[in-house]
Write a protein that holds these residues in place. Structure first.
Motif, PDB file in Angstrom:
ATOM      1  N   VAL A   9       1.567 -10.134  -6.540  1.00 36.91           N
ATOM      2  CA  VAL A   9       1.581  -8.986  -5.622  1.00 36.91           C
ATOM      3  C   VAL A   9       0.885  -7.825  -6.314  1.00 36.91           C
ATOM      4  N   VAL A  10       0.082  -7.068  -5.584  1.00 32.58           N
ATOM      5  CA  VAL A  10      -0.509  -5.861  -6.153  1.00 32.58           C
ATOM      6  C   VAL A  10      -0.111  -4.684  -5.277  1.00 32.58           C
ATOM      7  N   ALA A  11       0.062  -3.531  -5.911  1.00 31.23           N
ATOM      8  CA  ALA A  11       0.561  -2.361  -5.176  1.00 31.23           C
ATOM      9  C   ALA A  11      -0.357  -1.173  -5.415  1.00 31.23           C
ATOM     10  N   THR A  12      -0.692  -0.503  -4.332  1.00 34.10           N
ATOM     11  CA  THR A  12      -1.532   0.684  -4.443  1.00 34.10           C
ATOM     12  C   THR A  12      -1.050   1.736  -3.453  1.00 34.10           C
ATOM     13  N   GLY A  13      -1.652   2.925  -3.521  1.00 31.53           N
ATOM     14  CA  GLY A  13      -1.300   4.003  -2.600  1.00 31.53           C
ATOM     15  C   GLY A  13      -2.430   4.256  -1.624  1.00 31.53           C
ATOM     16  N   MET A  14      -2.232   5.219  -0.728  1.00 33.29           N
ATOM     17  CA  MET A  14      -3.255   5.501   0.275  1.00 33.29           C
ATOM     18  C   MET A  14      -3.678   6.968   0.181  1.00 33.29           C
ATOM     19  N   THR A  23       0.812  -1.228   0.000  1.00 29.12           N
ATOM     20  CA  THR A  23       0.000   0.000   0.000  1.00 29.12           C
ATOM     21  C   THR A  23       0.841   1.271   0.000  1.00 29.12           C
ATOM     22  N   GLY A  24       2.145   1.138  -0.224  1.00 30.79           N
ATOM     23  CA  GLY A  24       2.999   2.316  -0.058  1.00 30.79           C
ATOM     24  C   GLY A  24       3.315   3.065  -1.336  1.00 30.79           C
ATOM     25  N   LEU A  25       2.560   2.815  -2.400  1.00 31.46           N
ATOM     26  CA  LEU A  25       2.862   3.478  -3.670  1.00 31.46           C
ATOM     27  C   LEU A  25       2.811   4.998  -3.489  1.00 31.46           C
ATOM     28  N   ARG A  26       3.873   5.671  -3.872  1.00 32.14           N
ATOM     29  CA  ARG A  26       3.947   7.126  -3.697  1.00 32.14           C
ATOM     30  C   ARG A  26       3.677   7.849  -5.014  1.00 32.14           C
ATOM     31  N   GLU A  27       3.049   9.024  -4.903  1.00 28.89           N
ATOM     32  CA  GLU A  27       2.852   9.875  -6.066  1.00 28.89           C
ATOM     33  C   GLU A  27       3.371  11.262  -5.732  1.00 28.89           C
ATOM     34  N   ARG A  73       0.641  -3.165   5.067  1.00 30.75           N
ATOM     35  CA  ARG A  73       1.061  -3.804   3.808  1.00 30.75           C
ATOM     36  C   ARG A  73       1.335  -5.270   4.109  1.00 30.75           C
ATOM     37  N   GLY A  74       1.375  -6.053   3.058  1.00 28.69           N
ATOM     38  CA  GLY A  74       1.660  -7.471   3.253  1.00 28.69           C
ATOM     39  C   GLY A  74       0.425  -8.294   3.573  1.00 28.69           C
ATOM     40  N   VAL A  94      -4.106   0.609  -8.926  1.00 29.39           N
ATOM     41  CA  VAL A  94      -3.531  -0.590  -8.324  1.00 29.39           C
ATOM     42  C   VAL A  94      -2.691  -1.253  -9.409  1.00 29.39           C
ATOM     43  N   GLN A  95      -1.414  -1.411  -9.111  1.00 29.83           N
ATOM     44  CA  GLN A  95      -0.502  -1.980 -10.098  1.00 29.83           C
ATOM     45  C   GLN A  95      -0.536  -3.508 -10.011  1.00 29.83           C
ATOM     46  N   ILE A  96      -0.608  -4.122 -11.168  1.00 28.59           N
ATOM     47  CA  ILE A  96      -0.707  -5.583 -11.244  1.00 28.59           C
ATOM     48  C   ILE A  96       0.198  -6.069 -12.368  1.00 28.59           C
TER      49      ILE A  96
END
Ligand code: SF4
Length: 709
Positions: free
Chosen positions: A656-661, A586-590, A700-701, A613-615
């Motif tokens: 794994v999928v990655a997103t921001g908050m 969940t730590g994707l930064r912009e 996360r995780g 959400v990155q996949i």
């Protein structure tokens, strides 16, 4: 027309870049970097240039106190005077205090990295309550506690400018820290080494000489293995270890359990790459550059301890090109100093009642890092009355409905309170549930003085503008409220002995010899700083040494040695693994946003219009998800889902999928403003598992699943 330039400092994130603010006819015409600032050295970002001004000038800015005139969340408000607002808040707090006791009032604020955190703590204590919530269990708290327990406070002391090898772990400085990013590019140019440890590919791994891609949450095994190799090769600082480290023999036994083949099995990183990274790191000076990627999860402190101990034994502590220790001018007070100053403390038996202190005594209560509460336990106290009722809340400068996991439960808690006051610059999903909202100043309207660890220097934020409308600073609000409460005999003590912000700031400067006049001219003040003077500084631990073996953890029955803790995603039952087959980051930064802020700014929305959400494309194919398609995301242990737009990329590992908050919809008419629908915290639990030291929940995780929305 007169033009003037004012040195200041951007306060919009913990990088604290030095700035130059150009004014013409009383208006800000430009904000840019200050190349002379010893910390940022001319680095800056678009948020400092654009977002702060728009935050101040925003047409939707809250300019006057307002009272809710219909049900909570109705969005119906009426303008009232400051006097009426403070009277009503004082009446309600006094009534709750009488009925349930002082501890039934809680505060919420971002934390003591800013003056508003210290002010909130002292206001709550003046009311007689030790209860105030901070955000650092979700952001930096595991790092801080690890450094405290190990005895090596070194946050923001990364000396990349003078290093030969930078080791980034869970860090994306390209998006999060322009100062570090500038320094890393310079390091690369002069032939230095860059090691990146991160499951996600990004600009830093593209720059790296070697990129280690561990399974999420397994980083500690890499640090332990590297330490094992350094000791085995004799490439550690044996003199420093002998003189200044406590518990080396036990530590050696622990790290010897992690030879590269074991670490490779745990992390998925090839053993040869672990050896190569250790070789680079051993050819110091080397600097450890950590990020939130290894913080805010249930093994956060142990993971940081593994890396912190590596820094210590490798001789890179407080060394040119290594990790500098935090030092300050003699006589200067930090916000943390204020919080821990005996003259501003409640009786210890009261502080022991801080919500969370029984379970997390190193986080909450008299021995706690900031003394603040364990947030999920406060939410629980609001909803259950256990361990005792919390019935009133004052929230300042923090959008807890968006930033705390489990938005639905936070909303439920706010709705159930007897009284809620929120100080904010704009109406948001948290203020939607307030009874009274108060307009706050922005960082262009506030004067702040602060220790800048990265400088190191004392930084100064220049109040170049008068507050818009009737906005007030946190201290001004707290002083007004204190006076109203005193008139109602609803104070336990007065822990706010300042007349205004200037006298507060002068109190911080104390006997340092640094003056406000000097700061106004330069925007910062450097101070003498010696490296490696351990004889003078010592280490603030039980043994007075760097504690590889933590006596404090041992006394609490916790593992005193850094260790690898299997990720909770691994511990899930087979059924849960089948239902939630993916792992969530969940730590994707912009670059556009900082946490939940600036979401209503047109330029930012043009750059980053939707939560993504990155996949990995192969993973997306398994779930029939197309690029740019809206998907529904749900995590294990929750019944609610949120939405995000799929971005197919090989940057994210398979599975794994990655997103921001921080997402919400400021222009929405709905009171929740998307806080559940498009915000990852709408689909996350705050209910553990928790880090045994900080109480950090797994941000996360977690296991999760995706489906087309
Ligand atoms: S990185 Fe950007 S937002 Fe953060 S302090 Fe620097 S200019 Fe401000």
């Amino acid at each position: 027309m007169s033009e003037s330039v004012h040195p200041s400092q951007c306060w919009e994130c913990n990088t604290y870049c030095g700035s130059l603010i150009t004014m013409r006819d009383g208006q800000v015409t430009k904000i840019g970097p200050n190349p002379d600032h010893p910390g940022s050295k001319g680095a800056f970002c678009v948020k400092g240039i654009r977002a702060v001004r728009e935050w101040t000038d925003n047409e939707n800015r809250l300019l006057y106190p307002m009272r809710r005139v219909d049900a909570r969340g109705s969005g119906e408000w009426e303008r009232i005077s400051w006097d009426d607002a403070l009277d009503e808040i004082a009446d309600r707090i006094a009534a709750i205090r009488t009925e349930y006791g002082p501890m039934s009032i809680a505060g919420a604020v971002s934390g003591a990295a800013f003056s508003r955190g210290a002010v909130m703590a002292l206001l709550m204590r003046s009311i007689g309550s030790p209860n105030w919530m901070i955000n650092q269990d979700l952001c930096g708290g595991c790092q801080a506690l690890s450094e405290k327990l190990t005895g090596i406070p070194m946050k923001n002391g990364e000396d990349i400018d003078n290093t030969r090898c930078a080791m980034l772990v869970g860090r994306n400085p390209y998006a999060a820290d322009p100062t570090q990013w500038r320094a890393l590019k310079a390091l690369k140019k002069r032939g230095g080494r860059i090691v990146v440890i991160d499951p996600v590919k990004g600009p830093a791994s593209d720059l790296a000489d070697i990129w280690l891609r561990p399974r999420p949450g397994t980083d500690a095994a890499l640090a332990l293995s590297m330490a094992h190799l350094l000791v085995k090769w004799g490439k550690y600082d044996s003199a420093f270890v002998a003189q200044w480290c406590h518990g080396f023999d036990a530590y050696k036994d622990r790290i010897d359990q992690f030879p590269p083949d074991v670490a490779a099995r745990l992390t998925g990183v090839p053993a040869a790459d672990i050896v190569a990274a250790a070789e680079f790191y051993s050819e110091g000076p080397s600097v450890f550059v950590p990020g939130h990627g290894i913080d805010a999860f249930s093994a956060g402190v142990q993971t940081f301890r593994a890396f912190d101990c590596l820094v210590a034994i490798s001789g890179n502590l407080d060394r040119c090109g290594g990790n500098r220790l935090t030092k300050k001018p003699k006589g200067f007070r930090t916000y943390l100093d204020l919080i821990h100053d005996p003259q501003f403390r409640l009786p210890i038996e009261v502080e022991r009642e801080t919500i969370g202190a029984a379970q997390f005594p190193l986080w909450s209560g008299p021995e706690g890092w900031q003394t603040a509460c364990h947030n999920p336990s406060v939410i629980n106290a609001v909803l259950t009355g256990q361990p005792y009722p919390v019935r009133g809340m004052y929230i300042s400068g923090v959008n807890i409905v968006v930033t705390y996991p489990d938005a639905a439960r936070t909303i439920e808690a706010l709705k159930s309170l007897d009284f809620v006051a929120v100080a904010t610059q704009n109406l948001n999903p948290t203020s939607a549930y307030a009874d009274i909202v108060l307009p706050k100043t922005t960082t262009l309207e506030e004067e702040e003085v602060q220790l800048i660890w990265g400088g190191p220097c004392i930084g100064y934020t220049n109040p170049v503008l008068s507050p818009r409308g009737e906005a007030r600073s946190d201290l001004a609000i707290a002083l007004g409220l204190r006076d109203k409460l005193a008139a109602r005999d609803a104070l336990t003590a007065d822990f706010l002995p300042w007349a205004d912000q200037r006298s507060f700031n002068e109190f911080l400067l104390g006997e340092s010899g640094i003056t406000m006049e000097e700061l106004r001219v330069t925007g910062f003040a450097e101070f003498p700083y010696k490296l490696g003077n351990f004889d003078e500084t010592g280490f603030a631990t039980t043994s007075g040494k760097v504690e590889l073996f933590s006596q404090k953890l041992d006394s609490l029955g916790l593992d005193p040695l850094p260790n690898y803790v299997p990720p909770t995603a691994d511990a899930a039952s087979e059924e849960e693994q089948n239902q939630f087959p993916l792992v969530l980051l969940t730590g994707l930064r912009e670059k556009t946003y900082h946490h939940s802020r600036f979401r209503d700014q047109a330029w930012a929305r043009r750059v980053s219009p939707d939560p993504i959400v990155q996949i990995h494309p192969e993973t997306a194919a398994v779930y029939n998800i197309d690029d740019a398609e809206w998907v529904s995301l749900q995590t294990a242990g929750t019944s609610t889902a949120c939405r995000a737009r799929a971005q197919l990329t090989e940057n994210t590992p398979r599975g794994v999928v990655a997103t921001g908050m921080g997402w919400w919809e400021p222009l929405s008419d709905d009171p929740e403003m998307g806080a559940r629908e498009i915000n990852i915290n709408g689909a996350m639990s705050y209910g553990g598992p928790w880090d045994p030291v900080t109480g950090s929940s797994d941000s996360r995780g977690r296991r999760c699943r995706l489906s087309p929305a």
